[in-house]
Design a protein around this motif. Structure first.
Motif: not given
Length: 289
Positions: A80-96
């Motif tokens: 399983s990937p380690p926690a707390g390393v990858f973060d989309d920093e809100g890109l997934a919820s932001a309007s393109p």
């Protein structure tokens, strides 16, 4: 350099296990970038979709190499990937429409910086010399990725800055500084005196930068339009302003402007460092709760 929000709990017993963990992190990044690319494609942002797909392709290729790097004939079991390393920093919820190439690359840079911190931590706590050397090699690879992505980010910054103000979400540097200063003045400092003192110093730095911009409006002209969406957090705002001042210092031919831009960049580095440290501390305490 950003810090880890969660202290790694993995106990690595072999280099094969380490490589499997590295592969899982790359695969996680590839999956998330691929999902974001699909969202930008559906949101009529084909250029961003292409950029995100390129990041996903790069991560997938690296993940495949890592998965079989120790024993190509029998790669280690996936982890399983380690926690707390990858973060989309809100890109997934932001309007393109509010996501720029600069913002995507900034997120990618910080993800690579967190990966560097992760492998550095594992290297420092390695059980054996071979695991330590392998973790250090992974950390070095992340630094190379950070350097390459930063070059792309600087190019994106300059390209976005050169856009006509009428066609971008542009705001002058003074307005951007004012927005960040207002955020900092409303921000709780925490219960410790050093936090309060540090935040007070950031407010002073913001006022000093505003005073410099008022005294030398030529910095505004050299900086151009700052294409910064309205809904971004303090870290993104501070990082963007730092890029602006570094860019003015790099490109200006006026010695006074260069000197003042460097001073503003110095204050901005202190501001960004404090915000990152305080954000990491707050996230850690939220996680404990």
């Amino acid at each position: 350099m950003v810090q880890l929000r969660v202290e790694p709990a993995e106990a690595i017993g072999s280099c094969e296990e380490l490589m499997a963990l590295a592969a899982s992190l790359e695969q996680q990044a590839a999956q998330r970038y691929r999902e974001l690319a699909g969202r930008c494609g559906r949101g009529n942002a084909p250029e961003l979709a292409t950029l995100l797909s390129e990041l996903a392709d790069r991560a997938e290729e690296q993940g495949r190499r890592l998965a079989a790097s120790s024993h190509p004939a029998s790669p280690a079991e996936p982890r399983s990937p380690p926690a707390g390393v990858f973060d989309d920093e809100g890109l997934a919820s932001a309007s393109p429409a509010l996501v720029s190439r600069y913002r995507v690359l900034s997120t990618a840079v910080r993800n690579e910086e967190r990966a560097f911190a992760f492998w550095s931590y594992l290297a420092a706590h390695a059980r054996t010399p071979d695991i330590r050397m392998a973790a250090e090699a992974l950390a070095h690879r992340e630094l190379e990725q950070v350097a390459a992505l930063r070059r792309q980010r600087r190019m994106a910054f300059r390209a976005e800055r050169s856009q006509p103000a009428s066609t971008s979400l542009a705001a002058p540097l003074a307005q951007a500084e004012s927005r960040l200063l207002a955020r900092l003045q409303d921000r709780p400092a925490g219960g410790f005196a050093p936090d309060r003192e540090g935040l007070a110093e950031l407010v002073t730095h913001g006022r000093d930068n505003l005073a410099t911009l008022d005294r030398l409006p030529e910095i505004e002209s050299a900086g151009g339009a700052v294409s910064m969406p309205q809904e971004v957090d303090e870290l993104a705002m501070a990082e963007f302003l730092l890029e602006a001042y570094l860019d003015v210092a790099d490109r200006s031919q006026d010695e006074e402007l260069v000197r003042e831009a460097q001073r503003m960049a110095g204050r901005s580095i202190n501001r960004l460092t404090w915000l990152r440290q305080h954000s990491a501390w707050r996230d850690e305490n939220d996680h404990k709760v």
